[in-house]
Design an enzyme around this catalytic site. Structure first.
Site, short mmCIF file in Angstrom:
data_model
loop_
_atom_site.label_atom_id
_atom_site.label_comp_id
_atom_site.label_asym_id
_atom_site.label_seq_id
_atom_site.Cartn_x
_atom_site.Cartn_y
_atom_site.Cartn_z
N GLY A 251 2.92 -0.31 4.26
CA GLY A 251 2.71 0.21 4.30
C GLY A 251 4.18 1.13 3.67
O GLY A 251 4.65 0.47 2.59
N GLY A 252 4.16 1.62 5.10
CA GLY A 252 6.11 2.16 4.60
C GLY A 252 7.06 0.36 4.54
O GLY A 252 8.15 1.97 3.15
N HIS B 79 -9.51 0.97 4.62
CA HIS B 79 -8.45 1.18 4.79
C HIS B 79 -8.83 2.32 6.96
O HIS B 79 -9.83 2.73 5.77
CB HIS B 79 -7.83 1.92 4.19
CG HIS B 79 -5.81 1.34 5.23
ND1 HIS B 79 -5.18 3.08 5.62
CD2 HIS B 79 -4.88 0.66 4.82
CE1 HIS B 79 -4.41 2.41 6.43
NE2 HIS B 79 -4.06 1.55 5.49
N ASN C 157 1.02 -0.91 -0.12
CA ASN C 157 -0.22 -0.24 -0.28
C ASN C 157 0.99 1.62 0.10
O ASN C 157 1.46 1.62 1.21
CB ASN C 157 -0.68 0.49 1.47
CG ASN C 157 -1.80 1.05 1.40
OD1 ASN C 157 -1.57 1.71 0.21
ND2 ASN C 157 -2.53 1.15 3.03
N TRP C 158 1.23 1.34 -0.90
CA TRP C 158 1.98 2.96 -1.58
C TRP C 158 1.18 4.46 -0.48
O TRP C 158 1.93 5.16 -0.91
CB TRP C 158 1.96 3.43 -2.99
CG TRP C 158 3.36 2.75 -3.18
CD1 TRP C 158 3.41 0.83 -3.21
CD2 TRP C 158 3.91 2.24 -4.88
NE1 TRP C 158 4.83 0.53 -3.94
CE2 TRP C 158 4.03 1.43 -5.08
CE3 TRP C 158 3.23 3.23 -5.95
CZ2 TRP C 158 5.12 1.03 -5.66
CZ3 TRP C 158 4.51 2.74 -7.06
CH2 TRP C 158 4.36 1.87 -7.55
N LYS C 159 0.21 3.80 -0.61
CA LYS C 159 -0.89 6.02 0.32
C LYS C 159 -0.55 6.79 -0.72
O LYS C 159 -0.15 6.15 -1.80
CB LYS C 159 0.22 5.33 1.47
CG LYS C 159 -0.23 4.36 2.81
CD LYS C 159 -0.24 4.95 3.65
CE LYS C 159 -0.45 3.42 4.65
NZ LYS C 159 -0.47 3.43 6.13
N GLU D 127 -5.91 -5.37 11.03
CA GLU D 127 -4.69 -4.24 11.39
C GLU D 127 -4.96 -3.47 11.53
O GLU D 127 -5.91 -2.48 12.00
CB GLU D 127 -4.78 -3.17 9.24
CG GLU D 127 -4.21 -3.36 8.68
CD GLU D 127 -3.47 -2.50 7.01
OE1 GLU D 127 -2.56 -2.38 6.56
OE2 GLU D 127 -4.46 -1.86 7.06
N SER E 91 2.84 -2.26 10.33
CA SER E 91 4.55 -2.06 10.03
C SER E 91 4.94 -3.51 10.59
O SER E 91 5.60 -3.96 11.11
CB SER E 91 4.37 -1.42 11.93
OG SER E 91 4.05 -0.17 12.07
N GLU F 204 -6.92 4.87 7.13
CA GLU F 204 -7.19 5.54 7.16
C GLU F 204 -8.27 6.78 6.22
O GLU F 204 -8.48 7.48 6.72
CB GLU F 204 -6.05 6.11 6.44
CG GLU F 204 -4.38 5.86 7.03
CD GLU F 204 -3.37 5.73 6.82
OE1 GLU F 204 -3.36 5.77 4.70
OE2 GLU F 204 -2.40 4.71 7.64
N GLY G 88 2.16 2.53 11.06
CA GLY G 88 2.73 3.23 10.74
C GLY G 88 3.12 4.26 12.17
O GLY G 88 3.46 5.09 11.41
P1 PGA Z 1 2.72 0.54 7.29
O1 PGA Z 1 0.88 0.35 6.87
O2 PGA Z 1 3.37 -0.84 7.20
O3 PGA Z 1 3.03 1.70 7.37
O4 PGA Z 1 2.04 0.68 9.04
C1 PGA Z 1 0.36 -0.48 6.64
C2 PGA Z 1 -1.33 -0.40 6.09
O5 PGA Z 1 -1.46 0.68 6.51
O6 PGA Z 1 -1.52 -0.65 5.11
#
Ligand code: PGA
Length: 251
Positions: free
Chosen positions: A234-235, A95, A9-11, A168, A213, A97, A174
């Protein structure tokens, strides 16, 4: 046997040259495991170019979101049909977010799942508790209600059994705090048991991936758990070496 899925997930990150560099490296170095699937979810504007770069690779392209509507006067929205048109196979839905920053509730999420399934776009349905809910012992209650609410429009949809669940925990996204393999496994098992109430065979088949994470140094321990079928990253998915190491757990 469930096919593991490792999803990026590149956001809201990346640009044309960054994407090309990252994907070139991933395509070259990804483990050639036919028994696993890989997915990258770039921002909408890059979906088409990313899908083109991924042609003839074993990596799918997916959207990070989609509209709850089919088409029409919905300024700024992107439909399921459009995602398919530009080469997407998957779409992230719900998600945390989107839920917390953009006000998406379970009703909206269930309509988005319906749109995706109607277009043959595979939804990755995200759910998870926040820190306060975990501390109050509400994790099970929260994830079960998120799951049932999300599925209420599509329970009998012929495509639903292809959907993926992504657990999640919001407190792990994050933050550098990961659920321990045991904490994650516990929730994955709860979700699978809940799916079994709809259909036992489906419960054995559905992929439940973990996100929050995930890094090269914790992926293997999580993946060793019986109900963890892959990751939503994500990150760490923005760093080729890191993401590749996570992908290697499927070998
Ligand atoms: P993260 O994000 O790996 O940076 O914690 C995961 C996600 O939001 O899907």
């Amino acid at each position: 046997m469930r096919k593991p899925l490792i999803a990026a997930n590149w956001k809201m990150n990346g640009d044309k040259s960054f994407n090309k560099k990252l994907l070139t490296e991933l395509i070259q170095k990804l483990p050639t495991v036919s028994s696993a699937e890989f997915l990258v979810c770039p921002p909408f504007v890059y979906c088409e170019s990313v899908a083109e770069l991924l042609q003839n690779s074993q990596i799918y392209c997916g959207g990070q979101n989609l509209s709850e509507f089919n088409s029409g006067a919905y300024t700024g929205d992107v439909s399921a049909e459009m995602l398919i048109d530009v080469g997407c196979r998957y779409v992230l839905i719900g998600h945390s977010e989107r839920r917390s920053l953009f006000g998406e509730n379970n009703d909206i999420i269930s309509r988005k799942i319906l749109r995706a399934l109607n277009q043959n776009l595979i939804p990755v349905i995200c759910l998870g508790e926040n820190l306060e809910q975990r501390q109050q012992g509400l994790t099970e209650k929260i994830v079960i209600s998120q799951l049932n609410d999300a599925l209420h429009l599509t329970e009998n949809h012929p495509m639903l059994h292809d959907a993926v669940l992504a657990y999640e925990p919001v407190w792990a996204i994050g933050t550098g705090l990961t659920a321990t393999p045991e904490q994650a496994q516990e929730v994955h098992a709860i979700l699978r048991a809940e799916i079994a109430k709809y259909d036992r065979n489906w419960a054995q088949k559905i992929r439940i991936i973990y996100g929050g994470s995930v890094k090269a140094n914790n992926a293997q321990g999580l993946f060793n758990m019986p109900d963890i079928d892959g990751f939503l990253v994500g990150g760490a998915s923005l760093v080729a070496e890191e993401f590749l190491s996570i992908c290697k757990v499927v070998e």
